[in-house]
Write an enzyme that holds these catalytic residues in place. Structure first.
Site, mmCIF file in Angstrom:
data_model
loop_
_atom_site.group_PDB
_atom_site.id
_atom_site.type_symbol
_atom_site.label_atom_id
_atom_site.label_comp_id
_atom_site.label_asym_id
_atom_site.label_seq_id
_atom_site.Cartn_x
_atom_site.Cartn_y
_atom_site.Cartn_z
ATOM 1 N N CYS A 201 0.839 -1.199 0.000
ATOM 2 C CA CYS A 201 0.000 0.000 0.000
ATOM 3 C C CYS A 201 0.874 1.249 0.000
ATOM 4 O O CYS A 201 0.594 2.227 -0.686
ATOM 5 C CB CYS A 201 -0.918 -0.024 1.217
ATOM 6 S SG CYS A 201 -1.967 1.421 1.383
ATOM 7 N N THR A 202 1.931 1.248 0.781
ATOM 8 C CA THR A 202 2.966 2.272 0.986
ATOM 9 C C THR A 202 2.483 3.547 1.686
ATOM 10 O O THR A 202 3.307 4.369 2.060
ATOM 11 C CB THR A 202 3.723 2.686 -0.310
ATOM 12 O OG1 THR A 202 2.941 3.555 -1.099
ATOM 13 C CG2 THR A 202 4.197 1.471 -1.091
ATOM 14 N N ASP A 203 1.179 3.726 1.868
ATOM 15 C CA ASP A 203 0.694 4.933 2.547
ATOM 16 C C ASP A 203 -0.444 4.594 3.510
ATOM 17 O O ASP A 203 -1.418 5.337 3.610
ATOM 18 C CB ASP A 203 0.229 5.975 1.515
ATOM 19 C CG ASP A 203 -0.003 7.348 2.133
ATOM 20 O OD1 ASP A 203 0.632 7.655 3.166
ATOM 21 O OD2 ASP A 203 -0.831 8.113 1.595
ATOM 22 N N LEU A 204 -0.295 3.481 4.215
ATOM 23 C CA LEU A 204 -1.360 3.084 5.132
ATOM 24 C C LEU A 204 -1.119 3.703 6.507
ATOM 25 O O LEU A 204 -0.062 3.519 7.112
ATOM 26 C CB LEU A 204 -1.432 1.561 5.273
ATOM 27 C CG LEU A 204 -2.725 1.103 5.961
ATOM 28 C CD1 LEU A 204 -3.925 1.286 5.049
ATOM 29 C CD2 LEU A 204 -2.629 -0.342 6.413
ATOM 30 N N LYS A 223 -1.077 3.565 -2.609
ATOM 31 C CA LYS A 223 -0.072 3.957 -3.593
ATOM 32 C C LYS A 223 0.788 2.718 -3.862
ATOM 33 O O LYS A 223 1.852 2.541 -3.273
ATOM 34 C CB LYS A 223 0.763 5.129 -3.080
ATOM 35 C CG LYS A 223 -0.085 6.385 -2.837
ATOM 36 C CD LYS A 223 0.694 7.491 -2.169
ATOM 37 C CE LYS A 223 -0.146 8.770 -2.055
ATOM 38 N NZ LYS A 223 -1.394 8.567 -1.266
#
Length: 294
Positions: A201-204, A223
């Site tokens: 996810c990279t932006d959780l 993202k």
């Protein structure tokens, strides 16, 4: 744009990052919203406030009575494959994607609406957020990510490292040189040393996890990249500022235990990101210094 409502954060973001391209894109929003409302037979309400920095997002409903969300987004690099990621996850831990369209500057998504839609960060203290964030991450990592479709995490880390080094060179003395070198070296090397790679996810964080009726909690605004699952815990840690300042290594260890990850590796990732973010967030310089490898 008379009569057309804009989210406050989107307006502030465009004002802070003035460019002819973004100004022109903002001017097209009323037409785009009307176009996709017609294409997908939607009734659309006012946008959510204060909203995000890169998208116009509003509640909608279709002829079948489904409660939906229309997202019209500036097509920025980090979120380039948001729609593809949501299709890969297919509602397993995330909102569902029902339709999607793109052009050179815009990504339009028709999404499942979360009810009541309250952000995790608004209803639970951070310590209670941790296991929920961990549970959502575990689910996201089960999806199969196609290497031909999603970029490797290395791409994002290299871009951030290059930008950091250029900015630091323009304003030397803002950060201890040894600390900067160690952090950016890890940012460049950690992606290649992962023992497994998953769809990230990279932006959780607690602002991107919403209360829902289909499931208790669903993630939004991914993202996606392919890479080290240990990286995916870092954004939540960066958002827990008080605990991060008080005991950064302890916070990393707690999250690593919840995710059954290597605490030392998560600490390295956290150190690297604190260095990288420190030019814009000076408070992270102290955290980076405390996490620095011996």
């Amino acid at each position: 744009m008379t009569g057309f409502v804009l989210p406050e954060n989107l307006v502030d973001s465009v004002r802070a990052d003035r460019s002819p391209q973004r100004d022109a894109w903002l001017a097209t929003l009323p037409r785009l919203v009307d176009e996709f409302a017609d294409r997908w037979s939607l009734a659309i309400g006012p946008p959510f406030q204060p909203g995000g920095q890169c998208a116009w997002v509003a509640p909608a409903s279709d002829g079948a009575g489904r409660e939906l969300v229309l997202k019209v987004a500036w097509r920025h690099d980090e979120a380039l494959h948001e729609a593809e990621g949501l299709r890969a996850w297919d509602g397993d831990g995330t909102v569902r994607l029902y339709d999607h369209a793109t052009d050179d500057t815009t990504s339009v998504l028709l999404l499942e609406r979360c009810r009541p839609g309250t952000a995790l960060g608004e209803v639970l203290p951070e310590v209670q957020q941790d296991p929920i964030v961990a549970g959502v991450l575990r689910r996201l990592w089960r999806a199969q990510g196609d290497p031909a479709q999603f970029r490797p995490l290395q791409v994002m880390c290299d871009a951030w490292a290059t930008e950091f080094q250029e900015r630091l060179a323009d304003t030397p003395g803002r950060l201890d040189p040894g600390l900067a070198r160690a952090g950016i070296r890890l940012l460049r090397t950690l992606p290649a040393t992962a023992d497994r790679r998953v769809l990230l996810c990279t932006d959780l964080h607690a602002g991107n996890i919403l209360a829902a009726d289909r499931e208790p909690w669903l993630a939004i605004d991914p993202k996606p990249y392919l890479g080290d699952p240990t990286y995916d815990a870092v954004q939540h840690l960066l958002n827990c500022q008080q605990r991060l300042m008080a005991d950064p290594a302890g916070l990393a260890s707690r999250m690593a235990d919840l995710l059954e990850l290597d605490a030392g590796r998560l600490t390295q990732w956290l150190f690297a990101r604190c260095v990288q973010e420190s030019l814009d967030h000076p408070v992270l310089r102290e955290v980076a210094a405390r996490l620095a490898p011996a």
